[in-house]
Design an enzyme around this catalytic site. Structure first.
Site, mmCIF file in Angstrom:
data_model
loop_
_atom_site.group_PDB
_atom_site.id
_atom_site.type_symbol
_atom_site.label_atom_id
_atom_site.label_comp_id
_atom_site.label_asym_id
_atom_site.label_seq_id
_atom_site.Cartn_x
_atom_site.Cartn_y
_atom_site.Cartn_z
ATOM 1 N N TYR A 73 -5.357 7.566 -6.159
ATOM 2 C CA TYR A 73 -4.333 6.551 -5.865
ATOM 3 C C TYR A 73 -4.420 6.093 -4.407
ATOM 4 C CZ TYR A 73 0.428 4.948 -4.695
ATOM 5 O OH TYR A 73 1.504 4.245 -4.220
ATOM 6 N N LYS B 272 -5.568 2.441 -2.675
ATOM 7 C CA LYS B 272 -4.683 1.698 -1.760
ATOM 8 C C LYS B 272 -5.409 1.407 -0.431
ATOM 9 C CE LYS B 272 -0.486 1.352 -3.760
ATOM 10 N NZ LYS B 272 0.028 0.036 -4.207
ATOM 11 N N SER C 8 0.851 -1.188 0.000
ATOM 12 C CA SER C 8 0.000 0.000 0.000
ATOM 13 C C SER C 8 0.885 1.235 0.000
ATOM 14 C CB SER C 8 -0.939 -0.042 1.208
ATOM 15 O OG SER C 8 -1.766 1.099 1.223
ATOM 16 N N SER C 9 0.524 2.237 0.770
ATOM 17 C CA SER C 9 1.269 3.498 0.748
ATOM 18 C C SER C 9 1.023 4.275 2.031
ATOM 19 C CB SER C 9 0.793 4.337 -0.444
ATOM 20 O OG SER C 9 1.303 5.657 -0.336
HETATM 21 N N1 LIG Z 1 8.106 4.717 -4.593
HETATM 22 C C1 LIG Z 1 7.292 5.176 -3.656
HETATM 23 O O1 LIG Z 1 7.471 6.298 -3.126
HETATM 24 C C2 LIG Z 1 6.148 4.321 -3.171
HETATM 25 C C3 LIG Z 1 5.567 4.686 -1.944
HETATM 26 C C4 LIG Z 1 4.507 3.911 -1.471
HETATM 27 C C5 LIG Z 1 4.046 2.850 -2.194
HETATM 28 N N2 LIG Z 1 4.609 2.531 -3.395
HETATM 29 C C6 LIG Z 1 4.067 1.376 -4.105
HETATM 30 O O2 LIG Z 1 5.116 0.433 -4.271
HETATM 31 C C7 LIG Z 1 4.874 -0.340 -5.447
HETATM 32 C C8 LIG Z 1 6.137 -0.342 -6.307
HETATM 33 O O3 LIG Z 1 6.468 0.988 -6.629
HETATM 34 P P1 LIG Z 1 7.944 1.393 -7.110
HETATM 35 O O4 LIG Z 1 8.275 2.650 -6.418
HETATM 36 O O5 LIG Z 1 8.857 0.236 -7.011
HETATM 37 O O6 LIG Z 1 7.651 1.719 -8.654
HETATM 38 P P2 LIG Z 1 8.616 1.613 -9.944
HETATM 39 O O7 LIG Z 1 10.045 1.789 -9.558
HETATM 40 O O8 LIG Z 1 8.016 2.535 -10.947
HETATM 41 O O9 LIG Z 1 8.442 0.083 -10.428
HETATM 42 C C9 LIG Z 1 7.158 -0.343 -10.842
HETATM 43 C C10 LIG Z 1 7.166 -1.829 -11.092
HETATM 44 O O10 LIG Z 1 5.816 -2.218 -11.407
HETATM 45 C C11 LIG Z 1 5.787 -2.765 -12.735
HETATM 46 N N3 LIG Z 1 4.553 -2.326 -13.411
HETATM 47 C C12 LIG Z 1 4.190 -1.067 -13.735
HETATM 48 N N4 LIG Z 1 3.003 -1.078 -14.392
HETATM 49 C C13 LIG Z 1 2.621 -2.376 -14.480
HETATM 50 C C14 LIG Z 1 1.517 -3.040 -15.050
HETATM 51 N N5 LIG Z 1 0.528 -2.388 -15.701
HETATM 52 N N6 LIG Z 1 1.466 -4.383 -14.962
HETATM 53 C C15 LIG Z 1 2.442 -5.072 -14.327
HETATM 54 N N7 LIG Z 1 3.522 -4.509 -13.781
HETATM 55 C C16 LIG Z 1 3.607 -3.170 -13.843
HETATM 56 C C17 LIG Z 1 7.036 -2.269 -13.432
HETATM 57 O O11 LIG Z 1 7.383 -3.177 -14.493
HETATM 58 P P3 LIG Z 1 8.339 -2.703 -15.736
HETATM 59 O O12 LIG Z 1 9.729 -2.593 -15.166
HETATM 60 O O13 LIG Z 1 8.217 -3.791 -16.751
HETATM 61 O O14 LIG Z 1 7.811 -1.386 -16.199
HETATM 62 C C18 LIG Z 1 8.033 -2.246 -12.269
HETATM 63 O O15 LIG Z 1 8.534 -3.539 -12.024
HETATM 64 C C19 LIG Z 1 3.637 0.251 -6.112
HETATM 65 O O16 LIG Z 1 2.511 -0.499 -5.769
HETATM 66 C C20 LIG Z 1 3.529 1.640 -5.490
HETATM 67 O O17 LIG Z 1 2.204 2.106 -5.485
HETATM 68 C C21 LIG Z 1 5.655 3.241 -3.883
#
Ligand SMILES: NC(=O)c1ccc[n+]([C@@H]2O[C@H](COP(=O)([O-])OP(=O)(O)OC[C@H]3O[C@@H](n4cnc5c(N)ncnc54)[C@H](OP(=O)(O)O)[C@@H]3O)[C@@H](O)[C@H]2O)c1
Length: 254
Positions: free
Chosen positions: A159, A163, A145-146
């Protein structure tokens, strides 16, 4: 290579938090299958890294916004399990894949809401539903989640509220799978430096500075801050943690 090792499936394991989780889980002695959407090269790098630390790994393509592709994915994944595990089952599912949406409520479009709802909610519901029959009793589901479900950040209403739905779903899941000793928990990261949202937390100095200032530990999160927590939830030491939301944010906006 059929083994009795435990197996984890991580969606969106090619980059960012999912990649970090994949390596951290492998270091706990668990084999790891990751999915990617478009970035097969990055996914293969993760697979190589996991194999270099002595665990089995593979990457499969999955677009989590296409729920109607899940049956074909489950079939492909089942084929991998049949070749690579003793009983063709998995132990841990980590629903992590996702994309960002920043839009004030006054501007948000129906198709944007649908897209976020598909990726961040429907995908979690139906991938979990379809994989539960393939899970060993005693396993676990971890939904990502977030921190934005606890604190408000203008532009993140859709968003964050999707979540929030995942968090509620997870508590119900924990209740419904308890008879199989399958635990379900939420990990809610604070703002982390990844590619998410075009890397805004990492690359926008103003945003980065603001988040560091409102975080008790005085900096923005890094992927290394998250993967180990998810890996811990995949160990026996975490067997009594169930139905919980664990925020991992260094104390953001306390
Ligand atoms: N970064 C933050 O600040 C943060 C904070 C709280 C929560 N989150 C959550 O953490 C999770 C991961 O985020 P992240 O920061 O690691 O993001 P990220 O660096 O942008 O990586 C996203 C990942 O999800 C995959 N993806 C994107 N769209 C997709 C789709 N339609 N179908 C299947 N896979 C898909 C991407 O695959 P490809 O490499 O093939 O594009 C990549 O492996 C998410 O659920 C996000 O909401 C992130």
């Amino acid at each position: 290579m059929s083994t009795t090792n435990k197996v984890a499936l991580i969606t969106g394991g090619s980059r960012g938090l999912g990649r970090n989780m994949a390596v951290a889980i492998a270091k706990k002695g668990i084999d790891v299958l990751i999915t990617y959407n478009t970035n097969s090269k990055a996914a293969e790098e993760v697979v190589s890294e996991i194999k270099s630390i002595g665990r089995n790994a593979a990457a499969l393509q999955l677009d989590t916004s296409r729920i109607n592709s899940f049956d074909a994915f489950v079939k492909e994944f089942t084929g991998w399990l049949q070749v690579n595990t003793a009983n063709s089952k998995l132990d841990f599912l980590i629903n992590n894949a996702g994309t960002a949406l920043y839009s004030p409520i006054k501007d948000v479009k129906e198709e944007q809401v649908d897209h976020i709802f598909d990726i961040h909610y429907k995908a979690v519901v139906f991938l979990t539903q379809k994989l539960l029959p393939l899970m060993n009793d005693g396993g676990g589901v971890i939904n990502i989640s977030s921190g934005l479900t606890r604190i408000t950040n203008p532009g993140s209403a859709v968003y964050a509220s999707v979540k929030t739905a995942v968090e509620t779903f997870t508590r119900y899941l924990a209740k419904e799978t308890g008879d199989r000793k399958i635990r379900a928990n939420v990990v809610a990261p604070g703002a982390i430096e990844t590619d998410f949202g075009n890397g805004r937390v990492r690359d926008n100095p103003d945003i980065n500075k603001h988040i560091a200032e409102i975080t008790a530990l005085g900096r923005v999160g890094l992927p290394d801050d998250i993967g180990g927590v998810v890996a811990f939830l995949c160990t026996e030491d975490a067997y009594w943690i169930n139905g919980q939301r664990i925020e991992v944010s260094g104390g953001q906006a306390l």
